[in-house]
Design an enzyme around this catalytic site. Sequence first.
Site, PDB file in Angstrom:
ATOM      1  N   SER A 261       0.845  -1.193   0.000  1.00 24.13           N
ATOM      2  CA  SER A 261       0.000   0.000   0.000  1.00 24.13           C
ATOM      3  C   SER A 261       0.880   1.241   0.000  1.00 24.13           C
ATOM      4  O   SER A 261       2.070   1.187   0.312  1.00 24.13           O
ATOM      5  CB  SER A 261      -0.918   0.075   1.229  1.00 24.13           C
ATOM      6  N   ASP A 333       6.082  -8.479  12.038  1.00 22.65           N
ATOM      7  CA  ASP A 333       6.323  -9.925  12.066  1.00 22.65           C
ATOM      8  C   ASP A 333       5.394 -10.560  13.092  1.00 22.65           C
ATOM      9  O   ASP A 333       5.712 -10.673  14.278  1.00 22.65           O
ATOM     10  CB  ASP A 333       7.782 -10.210  12.411  1.00 22.65           C
TER      11      ASP A 333
END
Length: 820
Positions: A261, A333
């Site tokens: 994005s 993560d």
Amino acid sequence: MALVFRWLIRIAAGLIGLVVLAVLGVYYFASQSLPDYDATVEVRGLSAPVEIVRDNANVPHIFGAGDADVYFGLGYAHAEDRLWQMTMLRRTAQGRLSEVFGARTLNVDSLMRRLDIYRLAMRSVEALDPETRAALEAYSAGVNARLNEINENALGRGAPEMFLFNAPVAPWQPGDSVALVKLMALQLSGHLQNEVLRARVSLMLPDPKRIADILPDAPGTGIAALPEYAQLFPGLPRYAENSAPPGMLWPVPPRGLAGASNAWAAAPNRSASGGTLLASDPHMGFTAPSVWYLARLELATGGVIGGTIPGIPVVLSGRSARLGWGITSSYLDDQDLFVEKLNPNNPEQYLTPQGYKDFISRPSIIEIKDATPVTLTLRWTENGPVLPGSQFDLEAVTPPGHVMALAWTALSPNDTSLAAAMKVMRATTVQEAIAAAEGYIAPSQNLMLADATGIAMKTIGAVPRRDPRHQSQGRMPSQGWRAENRWMGRMPYASNPEFVNPRGGILGNTNNKILERPFPNHISFTWGDTQRINRWQRLMQSRQVHTRDSLIEAQLDPVSPTARTLLPLVGADLWFTGQAAPDGTPERQRQIALALLADWNGEMNEHLPEPLIYAAWMRALQDRLIRDELGPLAGEFKHLEPIFIERVFKNVDGAGVWCDVIQSAPVESCTEMARLALDDALVWIGERYGTALESLRWGDAHQATHDHPVLGDVPLLKTFVNIRQSTSGGDNTLLRGRTSGEDPDPFFNVHGAGYRGVYDFTDPDSSVFIISTGQSGHFLSRHYDDMAQLWRRGEYIPMSLDVNLARAAAVGITHLVPRP
């Protein structure tokens, strides 16, 4: 003879007549499901009438007596336009696609049952606050009102696809919407694949420096060396073939096609008009229809307008009169793979820090159309669900006597992400929105915000707390029985990165690395961008002040900083060298290609030949560099790795060794490899697009593929349901058009900005937005693809909360009234 001829004429005419009747019959039944936007419908579940005003782009503006009625109207509108899409997304989350499509989707159902997303979503409904539950119940009632209308009035089963794949549609319920948020998290997560790939590369390349070449960290402070995967799990084979493709409707994107994005914002001191500006274009895989659906909701807190996802009653990127918000994938993560050791005396147990424990197991039956049902045994460890070795290439990195389990924040049974998103939508200031997002779990996002006076960016989503002694720092599968590898809850929300009203007045994210923190306080070692951010910085800093149009210009910028960097480096010893070569020879083609590239500014314009020559050259070059070292694993690197090429041609830490072909006696130079790769690329281009290099068009190779997920490969039907169009941009441009990397069309544009919005808070009603297809999911509707060409050309439609503007030239006004 004349009699035979007459009978042949009659037979041909009869056959033509039958074909015409069949086509008319198919059209008639398919058209019955086209919604009537100008109607009054009596429905159950409303407290007061609802009005759905569809403007001339078919964007519904929904008005009701209270918020519950407005959410009801949104559910009804979603079901009118996207019923097939919603039911397929729900079946995917449930692991029930095979009931409709047979064994082709068994892999998908197996994965979804093992992850248990749907059951966890149902449990999460109880964790939601009463206001959110009430909104979800009202939304579900709106969806079900449309289902009842279809059943009562025989409206063609609600969608043309329902005739081809006849399956009952169960009523919508609140947990279905929660499940779609979890499904979206799966579609935006890529750390699982990255861990497996790093482990496999570690097995292939004994030198840690070479691993750092092909899987480089984002520029910045480095990290301590990791252990070799072969040392953690001795006995694994060095070579392993890739697993078979997972098949139809696989919900997990390939490596390199997870979330992406762009979003940026300008404070009043950097705005020409003195008000804040915000631009947002979230990237996902292209489909027909788009995953995005534009809508305006008139809530008690005021109007909100922007991009929704059918099935989820939230404006995920949009604005109100006082606040704008956009999202980018944070690359946090939030996934770890754990190698679980089986008890050699009891395979129903696995090793933990406290000794062997029983798996949590239960059977799950998958019904398969036209086949015998399959019974799975679902197993969970304390770390997460056990995944089969046949998926994600896990068998290549799973030692004998072990299984692989996945820890993932989205597998929470108390997921309040949807409630947090609704609170953000109702916030009125930057600080309110930041506080509202605390309950957001997954998928992790960077939330870009702008109110009347300020801008901010906050990373939202649960951050796993890891032990500083973690063996692989979460970068490769680790031993699940060691306490130091296990998660220890989540980090406090206050520790998530946050940037509020920076002195420079500009904030932005292109999935780039946003900060450097030592493990375990890091956000990620893997980031989605190291290239686009450089172009964005240049565009933002080239102006003292910005306007709505300058932010649009940045959204649509097709210049590749990667091409500008790599071409002078790779071609340094090739430009304008050698004797003039005769026409038609490989040498002549090479000279023409180099001459074109020498004058090129790096603009990935759909009408130019240079982007295709550059892209094909870099693809062939990377393959030549890595094929001999990585063997079949080279196929996992489907996209150009710019930092790898740069390291090789600058010989960083001896990376120039990649240019030498191991199997050959001579020592090849990087210049030789560059020349050979260019010849490879020109041969491929000649076979595919012709040898007249000057007449090539990048757009012919870089077609945006908005394909129907189910009917997109069906002969004849695909002509009607797929939306293909020539596009500019590429993998590393702000106008991002991520290529497939798959033969025979490796440069097809398959992943990009399905939604674009630019919000101006000096004059909020001058804000604009667009989606990449159209509002309707019905391929016979004129609104199926009516925004596609606008999107391709970089045009937008008004994003106004002015009800009078919506009513002007409206395509229809639907009145929902309570049934007595």
